[in-house]
Design an enzyme around this catalytic site. Structure first.
Site, mmCIF file in Angstrom:
data_model
loop_
_atom_site.group_PDB
_atom_site.id
_atom_site.type_symbol
_atom_site.label_atom_id
_atom_site.label_comp_id
_atom_site.label_asym_id
_atom_site.label_seq_id
_atom_site.Cartn_x
_atom_site.Cartn_y
_atom_site.Cartn_z
ATOM 1 N N GLY A 1 0.773 -1.249 0.000
ATOM 2 C CA GLY A 1 0.000 0.000 0.000
ATOM 3 C C GLY A 1 0.796 1.286 0.000
ATOM 4 N N SER A 2 2.053 1.243 -0.455
ATOM 5 C CA SER A 2 2.815 2.494 -0.439
ATOM 6 C C SER A 2 2.269 3.481 -1.477
ATOM 7 C CB SER A 2 4.317 2.249 -0.638
ATOM 8 O OG SER A 2 4.585 1.800 -1.939
ATOM 9 N N ARG B 1 -13.758 -14.747 -9.438
ATOM 10 C CA ARG B 1 -13.803 -13.402 -10.010
ATOM 11 C C ARG B 1 -15.216 -12.835 -10.035
ATOM 12 N NH1 ARG B 1 -10.275 -11.808 -15.187
ATOM 13 N NH2 ARG B 1 -11.827 -12.839 -16.479
ATOM 14 N N ILE C 1 -6.735 -9.611 -11.883
ATOM 15 C CA ILE C 1 -7.078 -9.060 -13.196
ATOM 16 C C ILE C 1 -8.594 -8.877 -13.284
ATOM 17 C CG2 ILE C 1 -7.050 -9.498 -15.682
ATOM 18 C CD1 ILE C 1 -4.415 -11.107 -15.143
ATOM 19 N N ASN D 1 -4.284 2.293 -13.601
ATOM 20 C CA ASN D 1 -3.371 1.330 -12.965
ATOM 21 C C ASN D 1 -1.961 1.904 -13.004
ATOM 22 O OD1 ASN D 1 -2.428 -1.156 -11.875
ATOM 23 N ND2 ASN D 1 -1.751 -1.784 -13.916
ATOM 24 N N HIS E 1 1.965 0.615 -13.119
ATOM 25 C CA HIS E 1 2.718 -0.604 -13.444
ATOM 26 C C HIS E 1 4.215 -0.300 -13.375
ATOM 27 C CE1 HIS E 1 3.291 -4.564 -15.157
ATOM 28 N NE2 HIS E 1 4.210 -4.022 -15.942
ATOM 29 N N GLU F 1 7.212 6.027 -8.559
ATOM 30 C CA GLU F 1 5.775 5.718 -8.656
ATOM 31 C C GLU F 1 4.960 6.667 -7.774
ATOM 32 O OE1 GLU F 1 4.451 1.622 -8.216
ATOM 33 O OE2 GLU F 1 6.353 0.899 -8.978
HETATM 34 C C1 GAR Z 1 4.015 -1.319 -7.171
HETATM 35 O O1 GAR Z 1 5.336 -1.379 -7.612
HETATM 36 C C2 GAR Z 1 3.065 -1.366 -8.340
HETATM 37 O O2 GAR Z 1 3.532 -0.687 -9.475
HETATM 38 C C3 GAR Z 1 3.002 -2.842 -8.613
HETATM 39 O O3 GAR Z 1 2.970 -3.444 -7.330
HETATM 40 C C4 GAR Z 1 3.650 -2.589 -6.399
HETATM 41 C C5 GAR Z 1 2.713 -2.325 -5.258
HETATM 42 O O4 GAR Z 1 3.353 -1.631 -4.226
HETATM 43 N N1 GAR Z 1 1.863 -3.190 -9.371
HETATM 44 C C6 GAR Z 1 1.838 -4.204 -10.234
HETATM 45 O O5 GAR Z 1 2.784 -4.940 -10.416
HETATM 46 C C7 GAR Z 1 0.519 -4.400 -10.954
HETATM 47 N N2 GAR Z 1 0.650 -5.340 -11.997
HETATM 48 P P1 GAR Z 1 2.528 -0.899 -3.091
HETATM 49 O O6 GAR Z 1 1.519 -1.921 -2.554
HETATM 50 O O7 GAR Z 1 3.550 -0.529 -2.060
HETATM 51 O O8 GAR Z 1 1.823 0.287 -3.705
#
Ligand code: GAR
Length: 192
Positions: A18-19, A68, A95, A110, A112, A177
């Site tokens: 969740g960052s 799903r 997904i 999203n 990525h 990000e």
């Molecule tokens: C992030 O790096 C995000 O871009 C990636 O998961 C991580 C989540 O970090 N997302 C994917 O790979 C989606 N396909 P977070 O929980 O600390 O935000």
């Protein structure tokens, strides 16, 4: 309803740390924010990110992912109930079906951890390092029914050093990000 202030009612979907959710909450609390996060949904009861929602008193709900269809049915109901205008996927690792995307009928974003269209799917950082790429980065894009393939809103590059591992690259990309996601939202909502 928050509509009078012009802010978009936003739901953030997470699966883990969740960052990115934390950075979106931080942005949403700024005066000029274009969004109000009214709902956080996790498919994982143990997602650490739920703590950030709790700390900021944001309604947060875990929907168990048994399949799903049942997940998406419950999610759609919640989105309607909360008048959600925008969904931000933030480390949400399931997904969403084409049917769901069509039914929601509003924007789903999203983030990525690669320079799309390179490295769709998982394990992006190790793949970039193994291929000896000079750059990696992050992308915010609109979600469509094809995985990691919707319209790109914003991208940012980082240099990959010879000394980088998948782990060190992940850290560098994650840092960008956190700035990129709010910027992409502003770009999307102001068409600039
Ligand atoms: C992030 O790096 C995000 O871009 C990636 O998961 C991580 C989540 O970090 N997302 C994917 O790979 C989606 N396909 P977070 O929980 O600390 O935000």
């Amino acid at each position: 309803m928050e509509k009078s202030s012009g802010k978009k009612n936003t739901a953030v979907l997470i699966s883990g740390r969740g960052s990115n959710l934390r950075s979106l909450i931080k942005y949403s609390k700024t005066k000029k924010s274009l969004i109000k996060i009214v709902l956080v949904v996790s498919d994982n009861l143990f997602a650490k990110g739920l703590n950030y929602a709790n700390k900021s008193n944001i309604n947060n709900i875990v929907i168990k992912y048994s399949n799903r269809k049942s997940f998406e049915d419950r999610l759609l109901k919640l989105l309607k109930k909360n008048n959600i205008d925008l969904i931000c996927l933030a480390g949400f690792m399931k997904i969403l079906s084409g049917k769901f995307i069509k039914k929601f009928n509003k924007t789903i974003l999203n983030i990525h951890p690669s320079l799309l269209p390179k490295y769709k799917g998982l394990n992006t950082h190790n793949r970039a390092v193994q291929n000896k790429d000079k750059y990696s980065g992050a992308t915010v894009h609109i979600v469509n029914k094809k995985l990691d393939s919707g319209k790109i809103i914003l991208q940012k590059k980082v240099k990959i050093l010879k000394s980088d591992s998948g782990k060190s690259l992940e850290k560098k990309v994650l840092k960008i990000e956190h700035k990129l996601y709010p910027k992409a939202i502003i770009r999307l909502l102001t068409n600039y």
